[in-house]
Design a protein around this motif. Structure first.
Motif, PDB file in Angstrom:
ATOM      1  N   TYR A 145       0.873  -1.178   0.000  1.00 28.71           N
ATOM      2  CA  TYR A 145       0.000   0.000   0.000  1.00 28.71           C
ATOM      3  C   TYR A 145       0.905   1.220   0.000  1.00 28.71           C
ATOM      4  O   TYR A 145       1.579   1.508   0.987  1.00 28.71           O
ATOM      5  N   SER A 150       3.881   3.412   7.691  1.00 24.87           N
ATOM      6  CA  SER A 150       3.899   2.971   9.086  1.00 24.87           C
ATOM      7  C   SER A 150       3.245   1.607   9.190  1.00 24.87           C
ATOM      8  O   SER A 150       2.132   1.404   8.710  1.00 24.87           O
ATOM      9  N   LYS A 153      -0.045   1.902  11.349  1.00 28.80           N
ATOM     10  CA  LYS A 153      -1.134   2.709  10.801  1.00 28.80           C
ATOM     11  C   LYS A 153      -1.789   2.019   9.616  1.00 28.80           C
ATOM     12  O   LYS A 153      -2.952   2.230   9.323  1.00 28.80           O
ATOM     13  N   GLN A 156      -4.896  -1.881   9.507  1.00 32.09           N
ATOM     14  CA  GLN A 156      -6.313  -2.119   9.235  1.00 32.09           C
ATOM     15  C   GLN A 156      -6.592  -2.212   7.736  1.00 32.09           C
ATOM     16  O   GLN A 156      -7.345  -3.061   7.287  1.00 32.09           O
ATOM     17  N   ILE A 157      -5.968  -1.270   7.009  1.00 30.10           N
ATOM     18  CA  ILE A 157      -6.156  -1.267   5.559  1.00 30.10           C
ATOM     19  C   ILE A 157      -5.690  -2.584   4.956  1.00 30.10           C
ATOM     20  O   ILE A 157      -6.371  -3.183   4.117  1.00 30.10           O
ATOM     21  N   GLU A 160      -8.035  -5.453   5.749  1.00 26.43           N
ATOM     22  CA  GLU A 160      -9.241  -5.430   4.928  1.00 26.43           C
ATOM     23  C   GLU A 160      -8.943  -5.852   3.511  1.00 26.43           C
ATOM     24  O   GLU A 160      -9.735  -6.562   2.888  1.00 26.43           O
TER      25      GLU A 160
END
Lengths: 222, 425
Positions: A145, A150, A153, A156-157, A160
């Motif tokens: 991504y 980080s 941070k 979660q992305i 998912e």
């Protein structure tokens, strides 16, 4: 450095990986609007100590790996998993190693495949083959991504995305699934800010997993 | 946008301003007459460019109207009409350009010069404003365009922009939905009424920023003079340069105007024109103030914290899709804040920007997921929309963490995917 998760294909008990699965996986990426961009290749080398007497070999670490990554053409990474050591060195160190002859190549593997762009995500799907062989030993996948670096941070992305990805793959009823095992980066002295050293550690973890799988299959056979 | 490109090309051609003393051998007219002709033609060009710009806006409007349900062929007629008039304008512009070339006003050597007529014509004017048509400011005062013309064009531009960015002010289109929205939100509006006096206390930049730093402790705020920011932006490490990131994390760039209590000198405040809001590892937002030292924001843009380069400014665009979308949305939010209460626009805008600190963690309030495939662009995006209408910065400053406060402030703790966002939300 942008954030990346390295996944590997875990075949179901009793089945092995083959190129059919690889092409299905590639089609899966395209089905979620991934755009094929080009090839990628990484090389991983298992080293063994070169000693006069075989008995001395046990004193040296057995899990000493070296890996070269396509995004860092001038660097080479060393990992000793057992002692949680990762080192980034200039790629000329390989020449040095050859001259020293203290550690020799035991096995070298290539990760070979295609790169896909999916908006702010970059995916790489590759097969694991030993050098000088077309024998498919496994499938790895990199999910990157790009906007964040980080580890925490982006968690979660990435989770998912992994859910979405697993859902897409499961629709094809393949004998296995992708697994993500997150190594404890802190143990290797790495911070929350993602770097290629994190990638190297992930590959080392993936290799350990692949070897364990292959050994498990062999022991079942025997 | 396609219509913009020929505009910019022509703009650059015309920026190489005419030679004050064109060669008399090229035409039979005396130099003063040539200059007057050149000025007239440049004025024509300016008007044509303004018309093209308006035409582009109208084309967009036609497309926007066509996207609404229950439309007849009206937008198609509008589109065709605008298309025809745009082509005519562009044709006229080309012929004006040719005329200028023939009269020796424009030629290759002059085009390469960026500094002509002794006038500075960069994208950033010396007083710091970033203006799309910098040369027009000079020309409007000198060329043949009359005050009436300029006013007419300005009025046209304003009404079109108003229609585009403030549809709720346009009685014909949105009368109904405004009423129902008012009924739904009469609760928060009462709250807003009570707190209006507090908001007007934040009259200067330092007030606004100090309040912000108090309310949002994870935020890092920096202020800059315009050109200082451009230097800083160019020196920001980009994510490709891995080795310098480690060092730059410790090295916080201390500009002479860094805002800290007690260290702000009166002189420095007057020159502040760029505010940088950094949420480490999440995003960096750049807000530009115009005029410098005021509390009037004029543009905003979002970037990844790892991006670096001279394109990082309040009118720039990130290379990442997620931040590009947010920037587009933020432009509308800014217009809304300026339109509803201009004195508190900066305050509201900065707090609204802070609501994006949950960009990568807060799920969409409609579909409950973090990532969703956006149909239009075929990309996976997190919820990039945060509602800005009826946004009250004061609800954030409420210090009661109990559940009743959460209920009333649940309106602003919302996030939506592009596809999940609807106007009534």
């Amino acid at each position: 450095m942008t954030l990346k998760w390295v996944l590997h294909w875990q075949p179901n008990a009793g089945s092995t990986v083959n190129s059919q699965i690889l092409s299905e996986v590639s089609q899966c990426v395209e089905s979620i609007n991934g755009v094929k961009e080009g090839r990628w290749r990484a090389t991983l080398t298992f080293y063994k100590p070169h000693t006069r007497e075989q008995s001395m070999a046990v004193d040296f670490p057995r899990d000493f790996l070296g890996i070269s990554l396509p995004e860092q053409p001038n660097k080479y990474y060393f990992i000793i998993r057992g002692q949680r050591i990762v080192l980034e060195a200039d790629s000329s160190i390989q020449t040095l190693m050859e001259k020293l002859q203290s550690y020799k190549t035991r096995v070298a593997l290539h990760f070979d495949g295609f790169q896909y762009q999916l908006g702010d995500f970059q995916l790489r799907v590759g097969k694991v083959v030993p050098t000088h062989s077309e024998n498919l030993r496994g499938i790895v996948m990199e999910v990157e991504y790009v906007p964040i670096s980080s580890v925490e941070k982006a968690r979660q992305i990435m989770e998912e995305f992994l859910d979405i990805w697993q859902e897409a793959v499961s629709k094809r009823s393949l004998p296995g699934h992708f697994m993500h095992m997150e190594p404890n980066f802190a143990e290797y002295g790495l911070t929350d800010h993602y770097t290629s050293q994190h990638t190297a550690v992930q590959y080392a973890t993936v290799m350990a997993q692949l070897i364990a799988t292959v050994q498990a299959v062999q022991s079942v056979r025997n | 946008m396609r219509p913009q490109q020929p505009q910019h090309q022509q703009q650059r051609q015309l920026e190489a301003a005419p030679n004050a003393n064109p060669d008399p051998a090229q035409s039979g007219e005396a130099p003063p007459k040539q200059v007057a002709l050149a000025m007239d033609r440049l004025g024509d060009a300016a008007r044509l460019i303004a018309d093209i710009r308006l035409g582009a806006d109208r084309l967009l409007e036609a497309l926007f109207v066509a996207a609404q349900p229950h439309q007849s062929t009206k937008p198609l007629h509008l589109f065709r009409k605008e298309d025809a008039s745009m082509r005519q304008h562009l044709q006229d512009l080309r012929s004006v350009g040719r005329q200028l070339e023939e009269s020796g006003v424009l030629n290759e050597s002059l085009r390469s010069r960026s500094n002509s007529w002794g006038l500075h014509m960069p994208l950033v004017c010396p007083d710091g404003a970033v203006v799309a048509y910098a040369w027009k400011r000079q020309l409007a005062g000198q060329a043949g365009a009359s005050a009436v013309d300029r006013t007419r064009l300005a009025l046209k531009a304003f009404t079109d922009q108003k229609r585009r960015f403030f549809p709720h002010l346009d009685d014909g289109l949105d009368g109904q939905s405004t009423e129902s929205a008012l009924k739904k939100h009469c609760g928060p509006q009462v709250l807003m009424g009570n707190h209006q006096e507090e908001l007007s206390d934040y009259k200067t930049i330092s007030d606004v920023l100090l309040h912000l730093e108090k309310e949002v402790p994870t935020l890092k705020v920096f202020t800059y003079e315009r050109l200082d920011w451009l230097k800083r932006a160019s020196s920001l490490p980009s994510s490709a340069n891995e080795t310098s990131i480690g060092t730059s994390k410790e090295h916080n760039f201390h500009s002479s105007n860094k805002l800290r209590p007690g260290s702000l000198s009166p002189v420095a405040t007057e020159k502040i024109s760029v505010i940088e809001l950094l949420f480490p590892s999440i995003f960096r937002a750049i807000v530009s103030l115009h005029p410098a030292g005021s509390i009037d924001p004029d543009s905003v843009a979002f970037f990844s914290p790892d991006e670096g380069g001279s394109y990082i400014h309040s009118r720039g665009f990130s290379v990442y899709h997620v931040f590009r979308r947010i920037t587009e949305h933020a432009a509308m939010a800014l217009q809304y804040f300026l339109g509803s209460r201009a004195e508190t626009a900066l305050h509201s805008l900065l707090h609204w920007i802070c609501s994006y600190q949950t960009l990568f963690t807060k799920v969409c309030s409609k579909c409950g997921r973090l990532l969703l495939m956006d149909r239009k662009s075929a990309l996976l995006l997190p919820p990039v929309y945060r509602p800005y209408r009826q946004f009250s910065a004061l609800k954030i400053s409420s210090t009661q963490p109990n559940s009743s406060a959460k209920d009333t402030s649940s309106d602003l703790a919302q996030a939506y995917h592009v596809g999940c966002f609807s106007e009534e939300a």
